[in-house]
Design a protein around this motif. Structure first.
Motif, PDB file in Angstrom:
ATOM      1  N   TYR A 138      48.642  60.125  10.463  1.00 45.47           N
ATOM      2  CA  TYR A 138      49.625  59.321   9.678  1.00 45.47           C
ATOM      3  C   TYR A 138      50.984  59.825   9.746  1.00 45.47           C
ATOM      4  O   TYR A 138      52.135  59.122   9.428  1.00 45.47           O
ATOM      5  CB  TYR A 138      49.460  59.374   8.431  1.00 45.47           C
ATOM      6  N   ASP A 139      51.279  61.047  10.077  1.00 42.67           N
ATOM      7  CA  ASP A 139      52.561  61.666  10.052  1.00 42.67           C
ATOM      8  C   ASP A 139      52.921  62.928  10.858  1.00 42.67           C
ATOM      9  O   ASP A 139      51.879  63.821  11.191  1.00 42.67           O
ATOM     10  CB  ASP A 139      52.782  62.081   8.772  1.00 42.67           C
ATOM     11  N   ALA A 140      53.855  62.778  11.890  1.00 44.70           N
ATOM     12  CA  ALA A 140      53.931  63.695  12.949  1.00 44.70           C
ATOM     13  C   ALA A 140      54.329  65.130  12.382  1.00 44.70           C
ATOM     14  O   ALA A 140      54.485  66.166  13.013  1.00 44.70           O
ATOM     15  CB  ALA A 140      55.180  63.259  13.837  1.00 44.70           C
ATOM     16  N   GLY A 141      54.633  65.381  11.148  1.00 43.65           N
ATOM     17  CA  GLY A 141      54.913  66.403  10.483  1.00 43.65           C
ATOM     18  C   GLY A 141      53.771  67.187   9.587  1.00 43.65           C
ATOM     19  O   GLY A 141      54.184  68.280   9.058  1.00 43.65           O
ATOM     20  N   GLU A 142      52.643  66.593   9.632  1.00 44.13           N
ATOM     21  CA  GLU A 142      51.638  66.928   8.790  1.00 44.13           C
ATOM     22  C   GLU A 142      50.373  67.208   9.525  1.00 44.13           C
ATOM     23  O   GLU A 142      49.823  66.404  10.304  1.00 44.13           O
ATOM     24  CB  GLU A 142      51.269  65.913   7.756  1.00 44.13           C
ATOM     25  N   GLY A 143      49.747  68.563   9.297  1.00 45.42           N
ATOM     26  CA  GLY A 143      48.356  68.737   9.671  1.00 45.42           C
ATOM     27  C   GLY A 143      47.497  68.433   8.485  1.00 45.42           C
ATOM     28  O   GLY A 143      47.697  67.715   7.441  1.00 45.42           O
ATOM     29  N   PHE A 144      46.259  69.083   8.555  1.00 43.48           N
ATOM     30  CA  PHE A 144      45.308  68.976   7.433  1.00 43.48           C
ATOM     31  C   PHE A 144      44.538  70.036   7.430  1.00 43.48           C
ATOM     32  O   PHE A 144      44.275  70.658   8.085  1.00 43.48           O
ATOM     33  CB  PHE A 144      44.344  67.735   7.800  1.00 43.48           C
ATOM     34  N   GLY A 145      44.526  70.413   6.115  1.00 40.44           N
ATOM     35  CA  GLY A 145      43.598  71.281   5.776  1.00 40.44           C
ATOM     36  C   GLY A 145      42.126  70.936   5.186  1.00 40.44           C
ATOM     37  O   GLY A 145      41.358  70.301   6.003  1.00 40.44           O
ATOM     38  N   TYR A 146      41.636  71.500   4.170  1.00 43.27           N
ATOM     39  CA  TYR A 146      40.346  70.959   3.749  1.00 43.27           C
ATOM     40  C   TYR A 146      40.494  70.151   2.392  1.00 43.27           C
ATOM     41  O   TYR A 146      40.944  70.734   1.357  1.00 43.27           O
ATOM     42  CB  TYR A 146      39.459  72.242   3.363  1.00 43.27           C
ATOM     43  N   GLY A 147      40.477  68.822   2.394  1.00 38.81           N
ATOM     44  CA  GLY A 147      40.931  67.858   1.538  1.00 38.81           C
ATOM     45  C   GLY A 147      42.362  67.366   1.192  1.00 38.81           C
ATOM     46  O   GLY A 147      42.480  66.715   0.256  1.00 38.81           O
ATOM     47  N   GLY A 148      42.877  67.704   2.238  1.00 37.89           N
ATOM     48  CA  GLY A 148      44.361  67.123   1.953  1.00 37.89           C
ATOM     49  C   GLY A 148      45.244  67.489   3.151  1.00 37.89           C
ATOM     50  O   GLY A 148      44.985  68.480   4.043  1.00 37.89           O
ATOM     51  N   ALA A 149      46.495  66.792   3.179  1.00 36.65           N
ATOM     52  CA  ALA A 149      47.466  67.144   4.192  1.00 36.65           C
ATOM     53  C   ALA A 149      48.428  68.281   4.120  1.00 36.65           C
ATOM     54  O   ALA A 149      48.703  68.705   2.797  1.00 36.65           O
ATOM     55  CB  ALA A 149      48.372  65.973   4.584  1.00 36.65           C
ATOM     56  N   VAL A 150      48.741  69.145   5.179  1.00 30.17           N
ATOM     57  CA  VAL A 150      49.774  70.151   4.716  1.00 30.17           C
ATOM     58  C   VAL A 150      50.837  69.820   5.567  1.00 30.17           C
ATOM     59  O   VAL A 150      50.778  69.736   6.969  1.00 30.17           O
ATOM     60  CB  VAL A 150      48.895  71.340   4.918  1.00 30.17           C
ATOM     61  N   VAL A 151      51.998  69.960   5.213  1.00 24.63           N
ATOM     62  CA  VAL A 151      53.359  70.109   5.991  1.00 24.63           C
ATOM     63  C   VAL A 151      53.464  71.220   6.907  1.00 24.63           C
ATOM     64  O   VAL A 151      53.445  72.447   6.173  1.00 24.63           O
ATOM     65  CB  VAL A 151      54.456  69.938   4.805  1.00 24.63           C
ATOM     66  N   ILE A 152      53.741  70.886   8.082  1.00 23.38           N
ATOM     67  CA  ILE A 152      53.722  72.010   9.159  1.00 23.38           C
ATOM     68  C   ILE A 152      55.174  71.977   9.844  1.00 23.38           C
ATOM     69  O   ILE A 152      55.445  72.830  10.441  1.00 23.38           O
ATOM     70  CB  ILE A 152      52.741  72.014  10.056  1.00 23.38           C
ATOM     71  N   ASP A 153      55.763  70.775   9.776  1.00 21.79           N
ATOM     72  CA  ASP A 153      56.931  70.530  10.417  1.00 21.79           C
ATOM     73  C   ASP A 153      57.952  69.709   9.432  1.00 21.79           C
ATOM     74  O   ASP A 153      58.058  68.295   9.602  1.00 21.79           O
ATOM     75  CB  ASP A 153      56.930  70.006  11.650  1.00 21.79           C
ATOM     76  N   PRO A 154      58.644  70.205   8.367  1.00 22.45           N
ATOM     77  CA  PRO A 154      59.248  69.362   7.536  1.00 22.45           C
ATOM     78  C   PRO A 154      60.435  68.405   8.321  1.00 22.45           C
ATOM     79  O   PRO A 154      60.785  67.228   7.585  1.00 22.45           O
ATOM     80  CB  PRO A 154      60.354  70.278   6.624  1.00 22.45           C
ATOM     81  N   ALA A 155      60.986  68.768   9.565  1.00 19.54           N
ATOM     82  CA  ALA A 155      61.783  67.936  10.250  1.00 19.54           C
ATOM     83  C   ALA A 155      61.377  66.723  10.963  1.00 19.54           C
ATOM     84  O   ALA A 155      61.749  65.848  10.951  1.00 19.54           O
ATOM     85  CB  ALA A 155      62.499  68.598  11.183  1.00 19.54           C
ATOM     86  N   GLN A 156      59.968  66.796  11.139  1.00 20.44           N
ATOM     87  CA  GLN A 156      59.220  65.582  11.627  1.00 20.44           C
ATOM     88  C   GLN A 156      58.513  64.817  10.617  1.00 20.44           C
ATOM     89  O   GLN A 156      58.213  63.523  11.099  1.00 20.44           O
ATOM     90  CB  GLN A 156      58.160  66.198  12.722  1.00 20.44           C
ATOM     91  N   ARG A 157      58.572  65.260   9.316  1.00 17.98           N
ATOM     92  CA  ARG A 157      57.691  64.506   8.343  1.00 17.98           C
ATOM     93  C   ARG A 157      58.534  63.145   8.033  1.00 17.98           C
ATOM     94  O   ARG A 157      59.935  63.261   8.038  1.00 17.98           O
ATOM     95  CB  ARG A 157      57.683  65.343   7.121  1.00 17.98           C
ATOM     96  N   SER A 158      57.910  62.232   7.715  1.00 15.67           N
ATOM     97  CA  SER A 158      58.777  60.952   7.325  1.00 15.67           C
ATOM     98  C   SER A 158      59.381  61.295   5.941  1.00 15.67           C
ATOM     99  O   SER A 158      60.112  60.227   5.738  1.00 15.67           O
ATOM    100  CB  SER A 158      57.356  59.811   7.339  1.00 15.67           C
ATOM    101  N   ALA A 159      59.273  62.016   5.218  1.00 11.22           N
ATOM    102  CA  ALA A 159      59.948  62.206   3.993  1.00 11.22           C
ATOM    103  C   ALA A 159      60.359  63.905   3.756  1.00 11.22           C
ATOM    104  O   ALA A 159      59.354  64.529   4.235  1.00 11.22           O
ATOM    105  CB  ALA A 159      59.062  61.664   2.815  1.00 11.22           C
TER     106      ALA A 159
END
Length: 404
Positions: free
Chosen positions: A314-335
């Motif tokens: 769903y988002d080019a700036g977010e990876g996924f941990g265990y049970g939720g998304a984690v921001v790995i690239d704020p510049a690529q995130r949709s917000a």
């Protein structure tokens, strides 16, 4: 939120912000009923749907800490019915089946990389066969897994991210299989009771059902109406016949903020006095330890490093941990977001975020099922909510830094 909950908008909302371990903003807006007579209260109970997934993942990791689950192990070690997976491709009417190239591991389930049908391109055949066995018609989690085991995968495990509730329902059954407890009993004893999450569960006691917010959607005429699903027809009843780890929980702002703060603080609430607004019985000092700090760090770290790119669908700036998304690239995130920010929404307009950099937890709980493309459906609020919430905590931090 005041603007968004005026007549013609959402019925109401509850927001809660914890900064540096203390509740700094906790408000109720609007109403909790469609006729707009019952004011929204801070203790209103919400259907949190997919925010349940983080709690399920935490339960799995508790059992991993005890040595009862190996995250790297094939799940068939614990649930033999999930051995010998096949992968379906081609036409849904005449699919091609082949053996999966690897077994599903517990890690695959935690990261939505197990290969279950998830509405992605090429999933039609597996999705049709899954519907034929109808796991959601099961009466318990064992039945869900038994039905799911008769359907093929859509992809080889570990090769893609495909968000779907099936993986988390399997995790809930895994908790039952290795703990010897019903899933709901395990969560109550090992997660909700230690964190004093008194209003969180798969059903709401009769005495508390008057606190449940109405569940709305938007009609074809562009006006809010009550959802016609079973949850609105009988508020407080279980959302599924089985205890759905993927989306079955009811909760409140206070309860979920305690859970999120536990994660932010590394497995235990560092100072219970920061939650005085949530409990008439004030407690000072740390709460009980629920998870080890290294376990929480793994939950909040991107676990999709085997993928290229290592992000969810769903988002080019977010990876996924265990049970939720984690921001790995704020510049690529949709917000806008901080590096390392963690969280996930629920289907009925609930959302939470944990921002380790800002030492902040923020929740916004509403109770509306969106209808994309329908005129009159209220606008999504999460981006503006987080932008304003985090700007406020940043301003508070700057002001504190200037103080002598």
């Amino acid at each position: 939120m005041t603007q968004a909950t005026r007549p013609g908008g959402y019925l109401g909302a509850v927001t809660l912000i914890v900064h540096e371990g203390r509740i700094v903003d906790f408000r109720a807006y609007g109403h909790r009923d469609l006729v707009r007579r019952a004011p929204m209260r801070r203790d209103t109970i919400f259907r949190i749907y997919s925010m349940s997934k983080t709690a399920t993942s935490a339960a799995v990791m508790q059992l991993a800490e005890r040595g009862l689950i190996d995250v790297e192990a094939p799940v068939q070690r614990y649930l033999p019915e999930l051995a010998h997976r096949q992968v379906a491709s081609g036409d849904a009417q005449a699919p091609t089946l082949r053996p999966a190239r690897r077994a599903i591991t517990v890690r695959h389930l935690l990261t939505h990389t197990a290969g279950f049908a998830a509405g992605l391109p090429g999933d039609d055949a597996a999705a049709a066969l899954t519907r034929r066995h109808d796991p959601h018609a099961a009466r318990d989690l064992a039945g869900f897994v038994a039905r799911l085991a008769r359907a093929p995968l859509a992809a080889d495990p570990g090769t893609r991210f495909g968000y779907d509730g099936a993986a988390t329902e399997v995790l809930a059954r895994l908790v039952e299989a290795v703990s010897g407890q019903r899933f709901e009993a395990y969560l109550r004893e090992h997660l909700f009771a230690p964190l004093r999450m008194r209003d969180t569960g798969f059903a709401v006691p009769a005495a508390a059902r008057g606190r449940i917010a109405d569940l709305t959607t938007t009609g074809d005429d562009g006006r809010l109406r009550l959802d016609d699903g079973p949850s609105q027809r009988e508020p407080g009843a279980p959302l599924n016949a089985y205890a759905s780890g993927a989306g079955g929980l009811y909760s409140t702002a206070c309860d979920y903020a305690r859970f999120a703060q536990m994660l932010l603080d590394g497995g235990r609430i560092a100072d219970e006095s920061g939650f005085a607004d949530c409990d008439s019985t004030r407690r000072d000092g740390p709460g009980p330890r629920v998870l080890r700090a290294d376990t929480v760090a793994a939950m909040l770290r991107n676990q999709l490093t085997m993928l290229d790119p290592p992000v969810h669908q769903y988002d080019a700036g977010e990876g996924f941990g265990y049970g939720g998304a984690v921001v790995i690239d704020p510049a690529q995130r949709s917000a806008p977001a901080s590096l390392g920010q963690f969280g996930w929404p629920g289907a009925a307009s609930t959302t939470y975020a944990i921002d380790p950099k800002r030492k902040t937890v923020a929740l916004a709980l509403l109770q509306h099922l969106p209808r994309a493309g329908v005129a009159g459906d209220p606008p999504r609020l999460s981006k503006d909510f987080y932008r304003l919430a985090f700007a406020a905590t940043d301003a508070a931090g700057r002001a504190a830094a200037r103080s002598p």
